[in-house]
Design an enzyme around this catalytic site. Structure first.
Site, PDB file in Angstrom:
ATOM      1  N   GLU A  30       6.870   5.887  -8.908  1.00 43.26           N
ATOM      2  CA  GLU A  30       5.425   5.602  -8.887  1.00 43.26           C
ATOM      3  C   GLU A  30       4.732   6.572  -7.937  1.00 43.26           C
ATOM      4  O   GLU A  30       3.654   7.092  -8.227  1.00 43.26           O
ATOM      5  CB  GLU A  30       5.164   4.163  -8.413  1.00 43.26           C
ATOM      6  CG  GLU A  30       5.639   3.103  -9.384  1.00 43.26           C
ATOM      7  CD  GLU A  30       5.285   1.698  -8.911  1.00 43.26           C
ATOM      8  OE1 GLU A  30       4.204   1.502  -8.335  1.00 43.26           O
ATOM      9  OE2 GLU A  30       6.102   0.773  -9.123  1.00 43.26           O
ATOM     10  N   ASP A  70      -2.692  -5.151 -18.461  1.00 41.37           N
ATOM     11  CA  ASP A  70      -1.675  -4.160 -18.843  1.00 41.37           C
ATOM     12  C   ASP A  70      -1.851  -3.661 -20.273  1.00 41.37           C
ATOM     13  O   ASP A  70      -0.879  -3.434 -20.990  1.00 41.37           O
ATOM     14  CB  ASP A  70      -0.260  -4.766 -18.694  1.00 41.37           C
ATOM     15  CG  ASP A  70       0.025  -5.193 -17.259  1.00 41.37           C
ATOM     16  OD1 ASP A  70      -0.542  -4.576 -16.339  1.00 41.37           O
ATOM     17  OD2 ASP A  70       0.815  -6.134 -17.077  1.00 41.37           O
ATOM     18  N   GLY A  82       0.784  -1.231   0.000  1.00 47.63           N
ATOM     19  CA  GLY A  82       0.000   0.000   0.000  1.00 47.63           C
ATOM     20  C   GLY A  82       0.812   1.275   0.000  1.00 47.63           C
ATOM     21  O   GLY A  82       0.303   2.321   0.412  1.00 47.63           O
ATOM     22  N   LYS A 103      -5.808  -8.996  -8.386  1.00 49.64           N
ATOM     23  CA  LYS A 103      -6.915  -9.683  -9.057  1.00 49.64           C
ATOM     24  C   LYS A 103      -7.255  -8.956 -10.345  1.00 49.64           C
ATOM     25  O   LYS A 103      -7.045  -7.736 -10.446  1.00 49.64           O
ATOM     26  CB  LYS A 103      -8.165  -9.644  -8.169  1.00 49.64           C
ATOM     27  CG  LYS A 103      -8.075 -10.427  -6.896  1.00 49.64           C
ATOM     28  CD  LYS A 103      -8.292 -11.910  -7.110  1.00 49.64           C
ATOM     29  CE  LYS A 103      -9.644 -12.219  -7.718  1.00 49.64           C
ATOM     30  NZ  LYS A 103      -9.799 -13.678  -7.946  1.00 49.64           N
ATOM     31  N   HIS A 133       1.858   0.351 -13.453  1.00 53.74           N
ATOM     32  CA  HIS A 133       2.690  -0.817 -13.747  1.00 53.74           C
ATOM     33  C   HIS A 133       4.155  -0.395 -13.646  1.00 53.74           C
ATOM     34  O   HIS A 133       4.531   0.658 -14.166  1.00 53.74           O
ATOM     35  CB  HIS A 133       2.366  -1.328 -15.151  1.00 53.74           C
ATOM     36  CG  HIS A 133       3.098  -2.593 -15.494  1.00 53.74           C
ATOM     37  ND1 HIS A 133       2.695  -3.831 -15.040  1.00 53.74           N
ATOM     38  CD2 HIS A 133       4.229  -2.803 -16.211  1.00 53.74           C
ATOM     39  CE1 HIS A 133       3.544  -4.750 -15.466  1.00 53.74           C
ATOM     40  NE2 HIS A 133       4.487  -4.164 -16.186  1.00 53.74           N
ATOM     41  N   ASN A 167      -4.519   1.915 -13.608  1.00 52.48           N
ATOM     42  CA  ASN A 167      -3.574   0.961 -13.016  1.00 52.48           C
ATOM     43  C   ASN A 167      -2.173   1.551 -13.142  1.00 52.48           C
ATOM     44  O   ASN A 167      -1.900   2.347 -14.040  1.00 52.48           O
ATOM     45  CB  ASN A 167      -3.639  -0.382 -13.745  1.00 52.48           C
ATOM     46  CG  ASN A 167      -2.728  -1.406 -13.105  1.00 52.48           C
ATOM     47  OD1 ASN A 167      -2.672  -1.528 -11.882  1.00 52.48           O
ATOM     48  ND2 ASN A 167      -1.992  -2.143 -13.926  1.00 52.48           N
TER      49      ASN A 167
HETATM   50  C1  GRF Z   1       3.760  -1.347  -7.418  1.00 56.06           C
HETATM   51  O1  GRF Z   1       5.050  -1.634  -7.848  1.00 56.06           O
HETATM   52  C2  GRF Z   1       2.828  -1.228  -8.592  1.00 56.06           C
HETATM   53  O2  GRF Z   1       3.441  -0.739  -9.743  1.00 56.06           O
HETATM   54  C3  GRF Z   1       2.412  -2.647  -8.823  1.00 56.06           C
HETATM   55  O3  GRF Z   1       2.298  -3.197  -7.529  1.00 56.06           O
HETATM   56  C4  GRF Z   1       3.156  -2.495  -6.635  1.00 56.06           C
HETATM   57  C5  GRF Z   1       2.308  -2.038  -5.494  1.00 56.06           C
HETATM   58  O4  GRF Z   1       3.073  -1.524  -4.428  1.00 56.06           O
HETATM   59  N1  GRF Z   1       1.197  -2.702  -9.613  1.00 56.06           N
HETATM   60  P1  GRF Z   1       2.361  -0.902  -3.164  1.00 56.06           P
HETATM   61  O5  GRF Z   1       1.397  -1.930  -2.600  1.00 56.06           O
HETATM   62  O6  GRF Z   1       1.623   0.331  -3.613  1.00 56.06           O
HETATM   63  O7  GRF Z   1       3.454  -0.601  -2.206  1.00 56.06           O
END
Ligand code: GRF
Length: 208
Positions: free
Chosen positions: A181, A152, A14, A93, A111, A109
Site C-alpha cells: 500500500e 469499495d 496513519g 466513515k 483497500h 480510497n
Molecule cells: C490500510 O490497510 C488501508 O488499506 C485500509 O485501512 C488501513 C489503514 O492503515 N483502508 P493506516 O492507518 O494507513 O496505517
C-alpha cells in the site's frame, strides 16, 4: 506543474499518510498535504499531522449534530484548504453525498485486497485478511479506486498483487499488504499530480 493539493481522511494509525508525506519529502510525489481530517481525534494519523504542523481537524458525530452536518463540515474543511484531491487512508466513515458530489472522480480510497473480491460493507481491517485466508486464495493485494456512493465500489485506478503464503495469519498477510500500500498509493497520487488520470465511460485511463 504545481504540486497537487490533497486532503487526507484517516481514522487509524496513519501509515499510509506517512508514506505519502515521506514520498513528498523524497521528491517522488509532487503534492502538498493541506489538511488531515479524522473522526478520531487521538488516532495516529492525527498525531502524524500535528507533528508536521499540518492542520488536523477532528470532525465526527461528537462534534456535529447529524450525518448531513458532518458531510457539510468535511466538505467545507476540504474547500477551505483548497483541496484538489481527497485521499482516504484508513477512513472508517462513509463519505457523505455532498462531498462525493463536489469531488466526484477526485476521491481515492485504498483497500487491502483485490477488489471486487473481499470488499463491501463490513469488509475492513483484519476481517479482509481473514476472509482471504479462509477462501484459500494464493494471491491477495491492494486496490486503489475512486470513491462513489457505495462501499469499495468505484472504478479501479490501480491494483498490485501480494502473495498469500503458507502459514499466513491475518496479521502477517496484513503487514505484507500494507507494505505494498505504501508503495502504490503515493504512485497513484503522483499520476493525479501529473494530471494523467482520465475517466472514460466509467473506466480509468492513465495517459502515458
Ligand atoms: C490500510 O490497510 C488501508 O488499506 C485500509 O485501512 C488501513 C489503514 O492503515 N483502508 P493506516 O492507518 O494507513 O496505517
Amino acid at each position: 506543474m504545481s504540486p497537487i493539493v490533497i486532503g487526507v481522511l484517516a481514522s487509524g494509525g496513519g501509515t499510509n499518510l506517512q508514506a505519502i508525506l515521506d514520498s513528498v519529502d523524497a521528491g517522488r510525489l509532487s503534492a502538498h498535504v493541506a489538511v488531515v481530517i479524522s473522526n478520531n481525534s487521538t488516532c495516529g494519523a492525527m498525531e502524524r499531522a500535528r507533528n508536521r504542523a499540518i492542520p488536523a481537524i477532528h470532525l465526527s458525530r461528537a462534534t456535529v449534530a447529524s450525518e448531513e452536518e458532518l458531510d457539510r463540515a468535511v466538505l467545507d474543511a476540504l474547500k477551505d484548504h483548497l483541496v484538489q484531491l481527497v485521499v482516504l487512508a484508513g477512513y472508517m466513515k462513509k463519505v457523505g453525498p455532498q462531498t462525493i458530489q463536489a469531488y466526484r472522480g477526485r476521491i481515492l480510497n485504498i483497500h487491502p485486497a483485490l477488489l471486487p473480491a473481499f470488499g463491501g460493507a463490513g469488509m475492513y481491517g483484519r476481517r479482509v485478511h481473514e476472509a482471504v485466508i479462509a477462501s484459500g486464495a494464493s494471491v491477495s493485494g491492494v486496490t486503489v479506486h475512486l470513491v462513489d456512493e457505495n462501499y469499495d465500489h468505484g472504478p479501479v485506478v490501480a491494483q498490485r498483487e501480494v502473495p498469500v503464503c503458507a502459514g499466513d495469519t491475518a496479521e502477517t498477510l496484513a503487514a505484507r499488504v500494507l507494505g505494498q500500500e505504501h508503495v502504490l498509493y503515493p504512485q497513484v497520487i503522483q499520476w493525479f499530480a501529473e494530471r494523467r488520470v482520465r475517466i472514460e465511460k466509467g473506466q480509468v485511463r492513465i495517459d502515458e
